[in-house]
Scaffold this motif. Structure first.
Motif, PDB file in Angstrom:
ATOM      1  N   GLN A  29       2.051  77.022  -5.362  1.00  0.00           N
ATOM      2  CA  GLN A  29       2.204  76.100  -6.589  1.00  0.00           C
ATOM      3  C   GLN A  29       2.739  76.846  -7.642  1.00  0.00           C
ATOM      4  O   GLN A  29       2.773  77.920  -8.072  1.00  0.00           O
ATOM      5  N   ASP A  30       3.663  75.873  -8.115  1.00  0.00           N
ATOM      6  CA  ASP A  30       4.589  76.534  -9.330  1.00  0.00           C
ATOM      7  C   ASP A  30       4.124  75.592 -10.566  1.00  0.00           C
ATOM      8  O   ASP A  30       4.477  74.417 -10.537  1.00  0.00           O
ATOM      9  N   VAL A  31       3.472  75.891 -11.711  1.00  0.00           N
ATOM     10  CA  VAL A  31       3.199  75.238 -12.892  1.00  0.00           C
ATOM     11  C   VAL A  31       3.815  76.158 -13.961  1.00  0.00           C
ATOM     12  O   VAL A  31       3.284  77.314 -14.215  1.00  0.00           O
ATOM     13  N   GLU A  32       4.501  75.566 -14.928  1.00  0.00           N
ATOM     14  CA  GLU A  32       5.233  76.466 -16.039  1.00  0.00           C
ATOM     15  C   GLU A  32       4.528  75.447 -17.371  1.00  0.00           C
ATOM     16  O   GLU A  32       4.811  74.287 -17.345  1.00  0.00           O
ATOM     17  N   VAL A  33       4.387  76.134 -18.214  1.00  0.00           N
ATOM     18  CA  VAL A  33       3.942  75.565 -19.455  1.00  0.00           C
ATOM     19  C   VAL A  33       4.255  76.231 -20.656  1.00  0.00           C
ATOM     20  O   VAL A  33       3.973  77.483 -20.416  1.00  0.00           O
ATOM     21  N   ASP A  34       4.720  75.598 -21.686  1.00  0.00           N
ATOM     22  CA  ASP A  34       5.032  76.183 -22.923  1.00  0.00           C
ATOM     23  C   ASP A  34       4.870  75.481 -24.089  1.00  0.00           C
ATOM     24  O   ASP A  34       5.081  73.873 -23.993  1.00  0.00           O
ATOM     25  N   ASP A  35       4.791  76.189 -25.190  1.00  0.00           N
ATOM     26  CA  ASP A  35       4.730  75.443 -26.500  1.00  0.00           C
ATOM     27  C   ASP A  35       5.922  74.879 -27.023  1.00  0.00           C
ATOM     28  O   ASP A  35       6.957  75.301 -27.006  1.00  0.00           O
ATOM     29  N   ILE A  36       5.632  73.455 -27.606  1.00  0.00           N
ATOM     30  CA  ILE A  36       6.995  73.186 -28.648  1.00  0.00           C
ATOM     31  C   ILE A  36       6.363  73.429 -29.929  1.00  0.00           C
ATOM     32  O   ILE A  36       5.627  72.637 -30.522  1.00  0.00           O
ATOM     33  N   GLY A  37       6.929  74.183 -30.761  1.00  0.00           N
ATOM     34  CA  GLY A  37       6.450  74.706 -31.823  1.00  0.00           C
ATOM     35  C   GLY A  37       7.000  74.602 -33.231  1.00  0.00           C
ATOM     36  O   GLY A  37       7.024  75.163 -34.200  1.00  0.00           O
ATOM     37  N   GLY A  38       7.667  73.429 -33.360  1.00  0.00           N
ATOM     38  CA  GLY A  38       8.177  72.979 -34.640  1.00  0.00           C
ATOM     39  C   GLY A  38       9.192  73.875 -35.060  1.00  0.00           C
ATOM     40  O   GLY A  38       9.385  74.250 -35.938  1.00  0.00           O
ATOM     41  N   ALA A  39      10.435  73.903 -34.078  1.00  0.00           N
ATOM     42  CA  ALA A  39      11.406  74.427 -34.258  1.00  0.00           C
ATOM     43  C   ALA A  39      12.467  73.902 -35.561  1.00  0.00           C
ATOM     44  O   ALA A  39      12.174  72.824 -36.121  1.00  0.00           O
ATOM     45  N   LEU A  40      13.099  74.879 -36.415  1.00  0.00           N
ATOM     46  CA  LEU A  40      13.826  74.433 -37.535  1.00  0.00           C
ATOM     47  C   LEU A  40      15.112  73.544 -37.020  1.00  0.00           C
ATOM     48  O   LEU A  40      15.687  73.017 -38.055  1.00  0.00           O
ATOM     49  N   SER A  41      15.524  73.407 -35.908  1.00  0.00           N
ATOM     50  CA  SER A  41      16.554  72.732 -35.662  1.00  0.00           C
ATOM     51  C   SER A  41      16.272  72.027 -34.384  1.00  0.00           C
ATOM     52  O   SER A  41      15.328  72.064 -33.595  1.00  0.00           O
ATOM     53  N   ALA A  42      16.935  70.896 -34.084  1.00  0.00           N
ATOM     54  CA  ALA A  42      16.848  70.085 -32.682  1.00  0.00           C
ATOM     55  C   ALA A  42      16.795  70.818 -31.615  1.00  0.00           C
ATOM     56  O   ALA A  42      17.578  71.651 -31.360  1.00  0.00           O
ATOM     57  N   SER A  43      16.135  70.651 -30.442  1.00  0.00           N
ATOM     58  CA  SER A  43      15.913  71.179 -29.388  1.00  0.00           C
ATOM     59  C   SER A  43      16.441  70.175 -28.019  1.00  0.00           C
ATOM     60  O   SER A  43      15.925  69.014 -28.295  1.00  0.00           O
ATOM     61  N   GLU A  44      16.885  70.717 -27.140  1.00  0.00           N
ATOM     62  CA  GLU A  44      17.283  69.658 -25.971  1.00  0.00           C
ATOM     63  C   GLU A  44      17.286  70.646 -24.571  1.00  0.00           C
ATOM     64  O   GLU A  44      17.517  71.771 -24.277  1.00  0.00           O
ATOM     65  N   TRP A  45      16.645  69.700 -23.670  1.00  0.00           N
ATOM     66  CA  TRP A  45      16.137  70.036 -22.484  1.00  0.00           C
ATOM     67  C   TRP A  45      17.347  69.311 -21.575  1.00  0.00           C
ATOM     68  O   TRP A  45      17.235  68.060 -21.527  1.00  0.00           O
ATOM     69  N   ASP A  46      17.877  69.918 -20.408  1.00  0.00           N
ATOM     70  CA  ASP A  46      18.865  69.336 -19.553  1.00  0.00           C
ATOM     71  C   ASP A  46      18.268  69.293 -18.133  1.00  0.00           C
ATOM     72  O   ASP A  46      18.194  70.449 -17.812  1.00  0.00           O
ATOM     73  N   PHE A  47      18.005  68.286 -17.734  1.00  0.00           N
ATOM     74  CA  PHE A  47      17.307  68.125 -16.196  1.00  0.00           C
ATOM     75  C   PHE A  47      18.453  67.415 -15.465  1.00  0.00           C
ATOM     76  O   PHE A  47      18.035  66.606 -14.618  1.00  0.00           O
ATOM     77  N   SER A  48      19.732  67.620 -15.456  1.00  0.00           N
ATOM     78  CA  SER A  48      20.786  67.331 -14.747  1.00  0.00           C
ATOM     79  C   SER A  48      20.501  67.921 -13.215  1.00  0.00           C
ATOM     80  O   SER A  48      20.243  68.842 -13.183  1.00  0.00           O
ATOM     81  N   ALA A  49      21.301  67.370 -12.241  1.00  0.00           N
ATOM     82  CA  ALA A  49      21.071  67.812 -10.946  1.00  0.00           C
ATOM     83  C   ALA A  49      22.077  68.908 -10.970  1.00  0.00           C
ATOM     84  O   ALA A  49      23.403  68.885 -11.818  1.00  0.00           O
ATOM     85  N   PRO A  50      21.830  70.040 -10.498  1.00  0.00           N
ATOM     86  CA  PRO A  50      20.878  70.243  -9.368  1.00  0.00           C
ATOM     87  C   PRO A  50      19.397  70.634  -9.820  1.00  0.00           C
ATOM     88  O   PRO A  50      18.373  70.830  -9.276  1.00  0.00           O
ATOM     89  N   ARG A  51      19.505  70.889 -11.354  1.00  0.00           N
ATOM     90  CA  ARG A  51      18.002  71.092 -11.953  1.00  0.00           C
ATOM     91  C   ARG A  51      17.061  70.254 -11.836  1.00  0.00           C
ATOM     92  O   ARG A  51      15.894  70.561 -11.849  1.00  0.00           O
ATOM     93  N   ALA A  52      17.337  68.994 -11.695  1.00  0.00           N
ATOM     94  CA  ALA A  52      16.249  67.771 -11.802  1.00  0.00           C
ATOM     95  C   ALA A  52      15.533  67.963 -10.359  1.00  0.00           C
ATOM     96  O   ALA A  52      14.420  67.520 -10.224  1.00  0.00           O
ATOM     97  N   ARG A  53      16.148  68.625  -9.324  1.00  0.00           N
ATOM     98  CA  ARG A  53      15.404  69.022  -8.189  1.00  0.00           C
ATOM     99  C   ARG A  53      14.527  70.053  -8.038  1.00  0.00           C
ATOM    100  O   ARG A  53      13.724  70.341  -7.091  1.00  0.00           O
ATOM    101  N   LEU A  54      14.277  70.711  -9.246  1.00  0.00           N
ATOM    102  CA  LEU A  54      13.553  71.822  -9.246  1.00  0.00           C
ATOM    103  C   LEU A  54      11.818  71.528  -9.479  1.00  0.00           C
ATOM    104  O   LEU A  54      10.969  72.346  -9.517  1.00  0.00           O
ATOM    105  N   GLY A  55      11.651  70.296  -9.732  1.00  0.00           N
ATOM    106  CA  GLY A  55      10.394  69.854 -10.034  1.00  0.00           C
ATOM    107  C   GLY A  55      10.333  68.534 -11.064  1.00  0.00           C
ATOM    108  O   GLY A  55      11.259  68.187 -11.543  1.00  0.00           O
ATOM    109  N   ALA A  56       9.058  68.340 -11.247  1.00  0.00           N
ATOM    110  CA  ALA A  56       8.905  67.069 -12.313  1.00  0.00           C
ATOM    111  C   ALA A  56       8.800  67.893 -13.802  1.00  0.00           C
ATOM    112  O   ALA A  56       8.249  68.907 -13.848  1.00  0.00           O
TER     113      ALA A  56
END
Length: 311
Positions: A29-56
């Protein structure tokens, strides 16, 4: 394998290059966890295909705001809230500067193994296939879920005996929490008339506590947008206008009938200082609290008690 590492804004962190196996035979099983720690600028995550198929992908935010973009459109979000994007769903998440919480990626293999063989198996599997976009939750519930995710991260780093069981148990708790949120969202919602009545009752109890509109919506278990829409349709005013109107009525009554000083009235109504109260009253009434009191006194002193004495 279980994995926990950096969750880099602008990309999906679970890739061949940075998957690192941790000790433990037979862990698939693969489980990845990371903190979101109050960055000084906006942050963006892109889950477009094919990355969307890597998991939930999931986010639990304790503070901050942002926007989630799906193929169907963009939705604004405000913490405390949960975002859950099922495997295969193309999306992007943008969090404004200062947002705090936890992000996670869960592989399809992990999702397949984490669901318990019990009566909730069917509903839970259906739930993790449905998105949650900015689902609001109580601050205490957000903190509890974040703690569970942080424990998953700790387990992956420390590699203690029983790591697999501890991780799967924690992950199951998190997914059950998400499932419950989805069940609440799917329940029939109260009619607009009931919403308005409940809101007005809360205003009577909490206007002097200077509640924000978001506080009323959270207490009622609905979104701020839905509350605003229902109130405006029923009354022609916004929720904030109704709250201010209630405070203004109390202010007028105290100015007319009490001997309290203006600063004491401001304190009684929950204003942080007399100057702020003066500006609030003058903006809504077109006259300062002191002049309003003087006019009220002249009206009471007039022989016939009529409004002829009111300039």
């Amino acid at each position: 394998m279980y994995f926990c590492g950096d969750f880099t804004p602008g990309r999906t962190a679970m890739t061949e290059q940075n998957l690192r196996p941790l000790p433990g035979p037979g862990l698939v099983q693969d489980v990845e966890v990371d903190d979101i720690g109050g960055a000084l600028s906006a942050s963006e995550w892109d889950f477009s295909a094919p990355r969307a198929r890597l998991g939930a992908h999931g986010f639990v935010l304790a503070s901050g705001s942002g926007v989630v973009r799906l193929e169907s459109g963009a939705t604004g979000i405000e913490a405390p809230c949960v975002i859950w994007l099922p495997s295969g769903m193309s999306a992007s998440v943008r969090l404004e500067a200062g947002a705090r919480g936890v992000a996670m990626t869960v592989s399809d293999a992990a999702l397949g193994r984490v669901v318990p063989a019990s009566s909730i198996a069917g509903p839970l599997r259906q739930a993790i296939d449905r998105p949650l976009v900015g689902m609001r939750l109580e601050a205490a519930a957000a903190r509890a879920t974040i703690r569970d995710l942080e424990e998953i991260r700790r387990e992956t780093l420390e590699d203690l005996p029983g790591m697999r069981e501890a991780i799967m148990s924690r992950l199951c708790l998190v997914l059950i929490a998400f499932w419950r949120l989805g069940e609440v969202a799917a329940q029939p919602q109260a009619a607009p008339r009931v919403l308005v009545q409940n809101f007005l009752q809360l205003v009577e109890l909490n206007a002097r506590a200077q509640w924000r509109v978001a506080d009323y919506a959270r207490t009622m278990g609905i979104s701020t947008d839905r509350l605003t829409s229902a109130i405006r349709r029923a009354t022609g005013q916004s929720p904030l206008e109704l709250v201010h109107g209630r405070l203004l009525e109390d202010a007028e009554s105290l100015l007319e009938r009490s001997a309290l000083q203006v600063r004491e009235i401001a304190d009684a109504l929950g204003f942080r200082d007399a100057g702020y109260f003066n500006r609030f009253f003058t903006r809504l009434k077109g006259i300062s609290p002191g002049r309003y009191r003087q006019r009220a006194q002249r009206l009471r002193a007039s022989p016939d008690g009529s409004y002829a004495a009111w300039p």
